[in-house]
Write an enzyme that holds these catalytic residues in place. Structure first.
Site, PDB file in Angstrom:
ATOM      1  N   ARG A 145       0.837  -1.199   0.000  1.00  0.00           N
ATOM      2  CA  ARG A 145       0.000   0.000   0.000  1.00  0.00           C
ATOM      3  C   ARG A 145       0.877   1.255   0.000  1.00  0.00           C
ATOM      4  NH1 ARG A 145      -1.614   2.331   4.331  1.00  0.00           N
ATOM      5  NH2 ARG A 145      -1.943   0.464   5.577  1.00  0.00           N
ATOM      6  N   TYR A 172     -16.117  16.665 -15.880  1.00  0.00           N
ATOM      7  CA  TYR A 172     -16.370  15.223 -15.920  1.00  0.00           C
ATOM      8  C   TYR A 172     -17.471  14.893 -14.903  1.00  0.00           C
ATOM      9  CZ  TYR A 172     -15.579  10.231 -15.473  1.00  0.00           C
ATOM     10  OH  TYR A 172     -15.748   8.872 -15.434  1.00  0.00           O
ATOM     11  N   ASP A 204      -6.975  18.642 -15.115  1.00  0.00           N
ATOM     12  CA  ASP A 204      -7.265  17.273 -15.535  1.00  0.00           C
ATOM     13  C   ASP A 204      -6.842  17.164 -16.997  1.00  0.00           C
ATOM     14  OD1 ASP A 204      -8.451  14.941 -16.544  1.00  0.00           O
ATOM     15  OD2 ASP A 204     -10.148  15.053 -15.154  1.00  0.00           O
ATOM     16  N   LYS A 232      -7.857   5.921 -19.585  1.00  0.00           N
ATOM     17  CA  LYS A 232      -8.175   6.377 -20.937  1.00  0.00           C
ATOM     18  C   LYS A 232      -6.963   6.231 -21.865  1.00  0.00           C
ATOM     19  CE  LYS A 232     -11.923   7.225 -18.656  1.00  0.00           C
ATOM     20  NZ  LYS A 232     -12.244   8.482 -18.009  1.00  0.00           N
TER      21      LYS A 232
HETATM   22  C1  LIG Z   1     -12.688   9.016 -16.781  1.00  0.00           C
HETATM   23  C2  LIG Z   1     -12.358  10.375 -16.337  1.00  0.00           C
HETATM   24  C3  LIG Z   1     -12.153  10.676 -14.971  1.00  0.00           C
HETATM   25  C4  LIG Z   1     -12.334   9.636 -13.867  1.00  0.00           C
HETATM   26  O1  LIG Z   1     -11.433   8.585 -14.014  1.00  0.00           O
HETATM   27  P1  LIG Z   1     -11.733   7.063 -13.516  1.00  0.00           P
HETATM   28  O2  LIG Z   1     -10.507   6.355 -13.939  1.00  0.00           O
HETATM   29  O3  LIG Z   1     -12.979   6.607 -14.202  1.00  0.00           O
HETATM   30  O4  LIG Z   1     -11.912   7.122 -12.042  1.00  0.00           O
HETATM   31  C5  LIG Z   1     -11.805  11.974 -14.628  1.00  0.00           C
HETATM   32  N1  LIG Z   1     -11.680  12.943 -15.565  1.00  0.00           N
HETATM   33  C6  LIG Z   1     -11.885  12.693 -16.870  1.00  0.00           C
HETATM   34  C7  LIG Z   1     -11.723  13.810 -17.847  1.00  0.00           C
HETATM   35  C8  LIG Z   1     -12.225  11.416 -17.309  1.00  0.00           C
HETATM   36  O5  LIG Z   1     -12.434  11.193 -18.607  1.00  0.00           O
END
Ligand SMILES: *Cc1c(COP(=O)(O)O)cnc(C)c1O
Length: 407
Positions: A65, A123, A197, A222
């Site tokens: 962890r 998001y 982000d 992603k």
């Molecule tokens: C998918 C996504 C998130 C959240 O990520 P997870 O891996 O699903 O927790 C946050 N910001 C954006 C722009 C995303 O596309």
């Protein structure tokens, strides 16, 4: 590719080398590919080894962890890409999900009584977090459409307890682009930090830290993983202390710890990120140009189109325009018939995979927002969002052409 001259052509090509080689473990076994360290705990050789670790004379892995070689190797690789071309060193921590990283970035910079200023469209789950969850812990959020500079100045002056200005660019699902350098300049003059982000752009197209942002968050689920095999996240910062003891440390206190296998898969994916992004972007251009000229589509949202409201800003801020496109088909019935007419593309949330994914924001990613809130930020019932894959662009266009012909 270096369409816009943000980064010297040679330097940008070197990002491909960095993606392949940076952060690798170089395991003592001589293994060419990093081994997967599926272990919860680590063995000390003797009491003296424990003593010297405890007194800080030596470093050791103790418990997964807290630290794991696969997590550390992925963090080094991603930090090298987000810090690419920068003089300062950049550090990263890896999380079990993008939301783990988003939450930790916010709780690492703000506490009870503090305020966040964010753009109006975020998001979906981040939106829920700042609207519904953080207020229970005394952290409030107000919104400024696209963080427009004059409005942002006014909002920060009104809320001197603002600790964070939170940015997502390009923003889901209208692909609006926000000026990171300008936002950072304004936020910093009011003593607030900037979190970006960078999931949609990836460090291949946009490096927020070099533009003045303090923290970058990612859903590595992603483009960074790229193959749809893992849920993961990352926090990247110019401040090593923020990674070791601030927001980054929340990975171990809140326990949003990624599996070593997931980190390994993500590292393998990250090696081809520059290569994949070139193909994703080229396909997105071909598809966006096709969609924009199609009579059944009212609007095509892609920052690379000259018709996009922030096209010039995107050209300056990004090395290419990304693989996320939205289209406006008018109403839910038409959008539904369009989705049913696709055969190669998959109907699925998420994005950034090698295959083309199509989703309907109003009933999928943004269904938790009220219809009024959705409409206020431009998410209509006739909107479709596309994550363009790396299939042959002719095949992607043919799939869309057939679906549109059926309307
Ligand atoms: C998918 C996504 C998130 C959240 O990520 P997870 O891996 O699903 O927790 C946050 N910001 C954006 C722009 C995303 O596309």
């Amino acid at each position: 590719m270096n369409m816009n001259g943000n980064i010297e052509g040679d330097l940008n090509r070197k990002m491909s080398t960095e993606a392949v080689h940076a952060g690798e473990m170089h395991d003592p076994s001589g293994s060419h590919i990093d081994p997967i360290h599926m272990t919860s705990t680590y063995v000390f050789e003797n009491a003296e080894a424990i003593r010297s670790w405890g007194s800080g004379e030596t470093e050791a892995h103790v418990y997964s962890r807290v630290g794991n070689p696969n997590r550390e190797s992925l963090a080094r690789k991603l930090a090298a890409l987000e810090g690419f071309g920068m003089e300062e060193s950049v550090a990263a921590e890896i999380f079990a999900s993008g939301m783990g990283a988003v939450t930790s970035s916010l709780l690492g910079l703000a506490g009870s009584g503090d305020h966040i200023v964010a753009q109006s469209v975020l998001y979906g789950t981040t939106n829920h977090l700042v609207q519904e969850v953080l207020p229970n812990y005394g952290i409030t959020t107000s919104r400024v459409p696209l963080l427009e500079p004059t409005l942002l100045e006014a909002e920060l002056a009104l809320n001197p307890n603002t600790k964070i200005v939170y940015v997502e660019t390009p923003a889901n699902p209208t692909m609006s682009v926000i000026d990171i350098a300008k936002t950072a300049e304004i936020a910093h003059s009011h003593g607030a930090s900037v979190v970006v982000d960078n999931t949609f752009a990836t460090p291949v197209l946009q490096r927020p830290l070099a533009l003045g942002a303090d923290v970058v968050v990612h859903s590595t689920t992603k483009f960074i993983n790229g193959h749809g095999t893992v849920i993961g996240g990352a926090l990247v910062s110019r401040d090593p202390d923020f990674i070791e003891n601030g927001g980054g440390a929340l990975v171990r206190y809140m326990g949003a710890v990624p599996s070593p296998l997931d980190c390994w898969l993500t590292s393998i994916g990250l090696k081809t990120l520059p290569l994949r992004m070139r193909e994703h972007c080229a396909n997105a251009r071909a598809l966006a140009e096709f969609l924009e000229s199609h009579q059944k589509i009212r609007t095509t949202y892609w920052p690379g189109l000259e018709s996009h409201p922030q096209h010039l800003l995107a050209s300056r801020q990004m090395d290419d325009f990304g693989a996320m496109i939205s289209i406006e088909l008018g109403d839910f019935g038409t959008a539904s018939r369009f989705m049913d007419g696709l055969s190669m593309s998959s109907l699925a949330v998420s994005l950034g995979n090698v295959d083309t994914l199509v989703q309907h924001p109003a009933s999928m990613t943004h269904r938790l927002m009220s219809p009024e809130d959705r409409h206020a930020v431009g998410i209509t019932d006739g909107m479709i969002r596309i994550s363009v894959g790396i299939e042959a662009s002719e095949d992607i266009i043919a799939d869309f052409d057939r679906a549109l012909a059926g309307l």
